[in-house]
Design a protein around this motif. Sequence first.
Motif, PDB file in Angstrom:
ATOM      1  N   PRO A   1       0.666  -1.159  -0.038  1.00  0.00           N
ATOM      2  CA  PRO A   1      -0.035  -0.202   0.459  1.00  0.00           C
ATOM      3  C   PRO A   1       0.155   1.566  -0.064  1.00  0.00           C
ATOM      4  O   PRO A   1       0.486   2.400  -0.850  1.00  0.00           O
ATOM      5  N   GLY A   2       1.894   1.219   0.711  1.00  0.00           N
ATOM      6  CA  GLY A   2       3.360   1.860   0.701  1.00  0.00           C
ATOM      7  C   GLY A   2       3.970   2.244  -0.518  1.00  0.00           C
ATOM      8  O   GLY A   2       4.091   4.214  -0.829  1.00  0.00           O
ATOM      9  N   GLU A   3       3.837   1.852  -1.590  1.00  0.00           N
ATOM     10  CA  GLU A   3       4.645   2.033  -2.226  1.00  0.00           C
ATOM     11  C   GLU A   3       3.406   2.246  -3.619  1.00  0.00           C
ATOM     12  O   GLU A   3       4.007   3.077  -4.914  1.00  0.00           O
ATOM     13  N   ALA A   4       2.345   2.257  -3.222  1.00  0.00           N
ATOM     14  CA  ALA A   4       1.024   3.194  -4.654  1.00  0.00           C
ATOM     15  C   ALA A   4      -0.013   3.334  -3.785  1.00  0.00           C
ATOM     16  O   ALA A   4      -1.024   2.339  -4.198  1.00  0.00           O
ATOM     17  N   LYS A   5      -0.197   4.055  -3.443  1.00  0.00           N
ATOM     18  CA  LYS A   5      -0.823   4.610  -2.767  1.00  0.00           C
ATOM     19  C   LYS A   5      -2.313   5.717  -3.476  1.00  0.00           C
ATOM     20  O   LYS A   5      -3.159   5.664  -3.327  1.00  0.00           O
ATOM     21  N   ALA A   6      -1.658   6.323  -4.464  1.00  0.00           N
ATOM     22  CA  ALA A   6      -2.446   6.426  -5.717  1.00  0.00           C
ATOM     23  C   ALA A   6      -3.690   5.487  -6.516  1.00  0.00           C
ATOM     24  O   ALA A   6      -5.064   5.733  -6.777  1.00  0.00           O
ATOM     25  N   PHE A   7      -2.395   3.818  -6.507  1.00  0.00           N
ATOM     26  CA  PHE A   7      -3.067   3.569  -7.311  1.00  0.00           C
ATOM     27  C   PHE A   7      -4.193   2.730  -6.556  1.00  0.00           C
ATOM     28  O   PHE A   7      -5.554   2.641  -7.139  1.00  0.00           O
ATOM     29  N   TYR A   8      -4.104   2.381  -4.400  1.00  0.00           N
ATOM     30  CA  TYR A   8      -4.818   1.976  -4.032  1.00  0.00           C
ATOM     31  C   TYR A   8      -6.260   3.032  -3.831  1.00  0.00           C
ATOM     32  O   TYR A   8      -6.999   2.589  -3.817  1.00  0.00           O
ATOM     33  N   GLY A   9      -5.608   4.243  -3.847  1.00  0.00           N
ATOM     34  CA  GLY A   9      -6.563   5.604  -3.490  1.00  0.00           C
ATOM     35  C   GLY A   9      -7.795   5.138  -5.079  1.00  0.00           C
ATOM     36  O   GLY A   9      -9.087   5.204  -4.773  1.00  0.00           O
ATOM     37  N   VAL A  10      -7.418   5.062  -5.746  1.00  0.00           N
ATOM     38  CA  VAL A  10      -8.525   5.289  -7.266  1.00  0.00           C
ATOM     39  C   VAL A  10      -9.635   3.902  -6.716  1.00  0.00           C
ATOM     40  O   VAL A  10     -10.857   3.731  -6.396  1.00  0.00           O
ATOM     41  N   LEU A  11      -8.408   2.704  -6.751  1.00  0.00           N
ATOM     42  CA  LEU A  11      -9.277   1.277  -6.627  1.00  0.00           C
ATOM     43  C   LEU A  11     -10.553   1.404  -5.160  1.00  0.00           C
ATOM     44  O   LEU A  11     -11.784   0.943  -5.234  1.00  0.00           O
ATOM     45  N   ALA A  12      -9.742   2.299  -4.275  1.00  0.00           N
ATOM     46  CA  ALA A  12     -10.983   2.325  -3.097  1.00  0.00           C
ATOM     47  C   ALA A  12     -12.144   3.251  -3.118  1.00  0.00           C
ATOM     48  O   ALA A  12     -13.715   2.888  -3.274  1.00  0.00           O
ATOM     49  N   PHE A  13     -11.916   4.117  -4.326  1.00  0.00           N
ATOM     50  CA  PHE A  13     -12.545   5.704  -4.475  1.00  0.00           C
ATOM     51  C   PHE A  13     -13.762   4.581  -5.348  1.00  0.00           C
ATOM     52  O   PHE A  13     -15.121   4.778  -5.614  1.00  0.00           O
ATOM     53  N   ALA A  14     -13.431   3.745  -6.445  1.00  0.00           N
ATOM     54  CA  ALA A  14     -14.208   3.245  -7.645  1.00  0.00           C
ATOM     55  C   ALA A  14     -15.388   2.389  -6.380  1.00  0.00           C
ATOM     56  O   ALA A  14     -16.092   2.550  -7.058  1.00  0.00           O
TER      57      ALA A  14
END
Length: 428
Positions: free
Chosen positions: A338-351
């Motif tokens: 998670p700490g390496e791809a915060k924006a990626f996981y943020g988009v996943l959670a936002f969707a």
Amino acid sequence: MSQDEEAVDPSAERRGSVFSILGPGLTTGASDDDPSGIATYSQVGAQFGYALGWTLVLSIPLMVAIQEISARIGRVSGHGIAGNLARHYPRPVLYAIVSLLFAANAINIGADLGAMGAALKLLIGGPAFLYVVLFGTASVLAEVFIQYARYEPILKWLTLSLFAYVATVFIVDVPWAQMPYHVLVPTVSVDPAFITCVVAVLGTTISPYLFFWQAEEEVESAEAKPLYNPLRDDLAAAPREFSRIRVDTVIGMVFSNTVSLAIVITTAATLHAHGVTDINTSAEAAEALRPIAGPYAFAIFAAGIIGTGALAVPVLAGSAAYAVGEAMQWPSGLARRPGEAKAFYGVLAFATLIGVIMNFSDVDPVKALFWSAVINGIVAVPVMFMMMLMTRRREIMGPLMLPPGLRMLGWLATAIMGATALGLVLTW
């Protein structure tokens, strides 16, 4: 030989079981039969009987071709669909495709979560909205915090939930002597409702999120094995990898459409045969089966909705995150912490969050569900066109261009999707 070399020894992979060889193709095909897809197939079966079953037979070679092409793009280039668009095509094209994909995926997630909540309520009672929140939260937490090497097998095992729909075919009373003719001989109509349903079926079976997911999963699977490189840099491995991709994709797509056809047959033999033609959701289909086909068919159908949703929601959210992450050139991938791809996981959670909120809003999830399938059918056309152009570029594919037969099927699939979408516009 080091432990790392042993871990990626190709001969060991060849000696593995068929299930161990299956991967992105199987999970991609299985996720195609998500609760929103189940609703579409149920609606088609209830409204038209077996008349549209032929579309699921026709689409098998088209699905296999376009998904194999997606997988080849990822495995050969080392980048997904959005990554290659970002590197080689104009930004407006990239942003338009990624935006449409994200919107369609978020709507699909909302419809799937709503169907899962409704199905669990049918089985055990309780508040469906609470189940929606729990399913959405569990999906995000699993994708973010479970290591990809452990999460991928979970997705593969979840594909077994689809056998629920094969089982229902043998529980209900199907006119086996008449059914094959209606399924195999195409019925064609210029009625706008008929054409809209054809687009919805094709948009459900040949969906853009499936292209993005399978291409990215090929990249992820390769990056998880340190000695593996993109095939354009490892030509000796190409024959073996292309063979694996084809086996994986053929089994995944045939499995997917077999299940889809089983849903159409089940609802045609029960709901349509008894005059129940207005089915809007997968949960409604399950509930309608109870008085007609009995409690066992109802329970199996409803439980299958939950199992398929548990597989499809992560795929929908993940493919949206992959597309946005690659478009913005962020560190992306389920194998990253998670700490390496915060924006990626943020988009996943936002969707996923958008999908959850949809179920608490005034948005009609039934209409959103059906029209998301139609939108997918329309959006698939430019995505497929761009993919076919990618396969002709040496900076993407190197010397590993598509064989003539696969290239022909890919363009045929693109043309059929384009003609169907055009027919929908002309008969609106």
